[in-house]
Motif scaffolding. Structure first.
Motif, PDB file in Angstrom:
ATOM      1  N   HIS A 257       0.820  -1.195   0.000  1.00  0.00           N
ATOM      2  CA  HIS A 257       0.000   0.000   0.000  1.00  0.00           C
ATOM      3  C   HIS A 257       0.858   1.250   0.000  1.00  0.00           C
ATOM      4  O   HIS A 257       1.842   1.348   0.721  1.00  0.00           O
TER       5      HIS A 257
ATOM      6  N   GLU B 171      -9.002   3.272  -1.915  1.00  0.00           N
ATOM      7  CA  GLU B 171      -7.921   2.494  -2.491  1.00  0.00           C
ATOM      8  C   GLU B 171      -8.128   2.321  -3.991  1.00  0.00           C
ATOM      9  O   GLU B 171      -9.248   2.346  -4.479  1.00  0.00           O
TER      10      GLU B 171
ATOM     11  N   THR C  20      -0.764  -0.029  -5.882  1.00  0.00           N
ATOM     12  CA  THR C  20      -1.904   0.567  -5.188  1.00  0.00           C
ATOM     13  C   THR C  20      -1.722   2.068  -5.056  1.00  0.00           C
ATOM     14  O   THR C  20      -0.638   2.604  -5.269  1.00  0.00           O
TER      15      THR C  20
END
Length: 135
Positions: A10, A121, A130
């Motif tokens: 992430h 996201e 991401t």
């Protein structure tokens, strides 16, 4: 590919301090069909990475018009419009919204609407990137 074993890294960009989740903004625009090519050109010239575009029908304040069909008055209560959607970083929202307003405005009823909502996201399926890297 077994997605259960795929590690997703992430991004730390655009982190919402309350939830700790990444926040981007989805901009959805419904506007006149004749403004599509101009707006698309301006958005791509601004460096926008991508857009999704649909040809749609709908009605707002205009509520359509009355047309004659075989001598009978028929209310046509939907009008052709364009639906455009993109996701951008929070920092670019004002710039993109201003660009949209400047290029679709006619001053007449039916110019359209802009909707802005949070996106937690974004995942690029091919690479598993991401956040900002996936846009």
């Amino acid at each position: 590919m077994n997605t259960a074993n795929v590690h997703i890294q992430h991004s730390t960009a655009w982190t919402n301090t309350k939830s700790g989740r990444i926040i981007m903004k989805k901009i959805e625009v419904i506007f006149r069909s004749e403004k599509l090519e101009l707006l698309k050109e301006k958005l791509l010239d601004s460096g926008l990475q991508g857009v999704t575009i649909y040809q749609v029908h709908g009605c707002g304040t205009q509520h359509g018009w009355v047309a004659l069909h075989r001598g009978n008055a028929v209310t046509m209560n939907t009008l052709p419009k364009v639906y455009l959607m993109t996701v951008v970083s929070d920092e670019r929202v004002d710039q993109i919204v201003t660009l949209i307003k400047e290029n679709v405005y006619t001053g007449e009823v039916g110019d359209g609407k802009i909707f802005i909502s949070p996106v937690e996201e974004c995942i690029r399926i091919r690479t598993n990137e991401t956040g900002d890297a996936a846009l």
